[in-house]
Design an enzyme around this catalytic site. Structure first.
Site, PDB file in Angstrom:
ATOM      1  CB  SER A 158      -0.925  -0.087   1.204  1.00  0.00           C
ATOM      2  OG  SER A 158      -1.790   1.099   1.027  1.00  0.00           O
ATOM      3  CG  ASP A 242      -6.860  -3.519  -2.185  1.00  0.00           C
ATOM      4  OD1 ASP A 242      -7.495  -2.907  -1.182  1.00  0.00           O
ATOM      5  OD2 ASP A 242      -5.564  -3.487  -2.391  1.00  0.00           O
ATOM      6  CG  HIS A 274      -5.559  -2.807   1.442  1.00  0.00           C
ATOM      7  ND1 HIS A 274      -4.870  -2.360   0.235  1.00  0.00           N
ATOM      8  CD2 HIS A 274      -4.895  -1.716   2.409  1.00  0.00           C
ATOM      9  CE1 HIS A 274      -4.121  -1.205   0.340  1.00  0.00           C
ATOM     10  NE2 HIS A 274      -4.128  -1.008   1.523  1.00  0.00           N
TER      11      HIS A 274
END
Length: 304
Positions: A158, A242, A274
């Site tokens: 991320s 995600d 995610h």
């Protein structure tokens, strides 16, 4: 006509209010060092998981004091060293269980950096500052004599992927390879995901928005620009479920990188969300990463 005027004023007011919130609170949206209901301190240390580690204190180029953990597979391990960059929320302690499994599965060392303002590190998070923090961590690893410095691999998830892409681009002689997991193309593109009305005013290089308000974004994190300049091998790990970053962001990053870099690989995990792609991906996930390390950070690689 009066109704239309009222409607336009109402919409305009919402937009103005949204922009004002973005300008004032954007750092609190991008960087979340403290999860709701928890404290800033570490809930556990690697010792709780019986990991061999040392506390490492660094100083960034602008003088900020940073904390990190260097976790070794074995006291004399010369395996690959993964420089891990976390997501935007919580601190490095919240990633320890994943790191414990990473060390077991990959036979590697892991260096975990607390960004400025996170964990026990001083300061306040910002894009320019975190880039300096990452450089300080890499410089420290590159100077160590107890690891194979030719086998340093950057791994970012991320926000950490955005950090890692910039660091890898800037250090072609120090970083052997890069791994990105569930990373966004840019914060500019994510603005429209988090606050849909903003997509008409803020966007990255691949969007059709007017981009009138891009200038107010202080941490744009244009990962898609950085990844296009990375020369080292790159592994893209994409969780197709995600719920935070739309999976097409990872496909766009891969396409941008692969257009100039033949050493790119893209792997999808159908059940990956995610934060849990490493978990739901199971053995396939870890085999994928191991194969990438064996190929791109091999034991016989000579010291630079």
């Amino acid at each position: 006509m009066a109704y239309v005027s009222v409607l336009l004023y109402g919409v305009g007011g919402i937009v103005v209010a949204g922009v004002a919130l973005l300008v004032v609170f954007q750092e609190k949206l991008v960087y979340v060092p403290v999860l709701p209901g928890l404290s800033k301190s570490y809930p556990i240390t690697p010792a709780r998981l019986n990991l061999i580690y040392e506390d490492v204190w660094l100083r960034s180029s602008d003088g900020v004091r940073l904390h990190s953990w260097f976790i070794k597979m074995l006291p004399d391990s010369r395996g690959p060293t993964i420089l891990f960059f976390q997501e935007n929320a919580g601190n490095i302690a919240h990633r320890l269980e994943m790191v414990r499994i990473m060390i077991q599965k990959l036979n590697c060392n892991v260096f975990m950096l607390s960004y400025r303002g996170y964990g026990e590190s001083d300061g306040y998070p910002s894009q320019h500052g975190i880039i300096k923090d990452a450089q300080a961590a890499l410089d420290h690893l590159s100077q160590r004599t107890d690891i194979d410095t030719s086998r340093i691999v950057v791994f970012g998830r991320s926000l950490g992927g955005a950090v890692g892409a910039v660091l890898t681009k800037n250090n072609p002689e120090k970083v052997s390879a890069l791994i990105l997991e569930n990373t966004f193309t840019s914060i500019l593109d994510m603005a429209g995901v988090l606050l849909p009305f903003l997509k008409w005013f803020i966007g990255g290089s691949g969007t059709k928005s007017l981009k009138l308000l891009n200038f107010v974004v202080r941490s744009p994190w244009n990962t898609i620009d950085a990844i296009g300049e990375v020369k080292q091998p790159v592994l893209f790990l994409s969780g197709l479920k995600d719920e935070m970053v739309p999976p097409f962001h990872m496909k766009m990053l891969y396409a941008k990188a692969a257009a100039r870099n033949s050493q790119c690989a893209f792997v999808e995990f159908p059940s990956g969300m995610h934060m849990d792609t490493w978990l739901t991906g199971g053995d396939v996930y870890w085999r994928t990463v191991m194969q990438f390390l064996v190929k791109n950070a091999p034991e016989e690689k000579k010291q630079r």
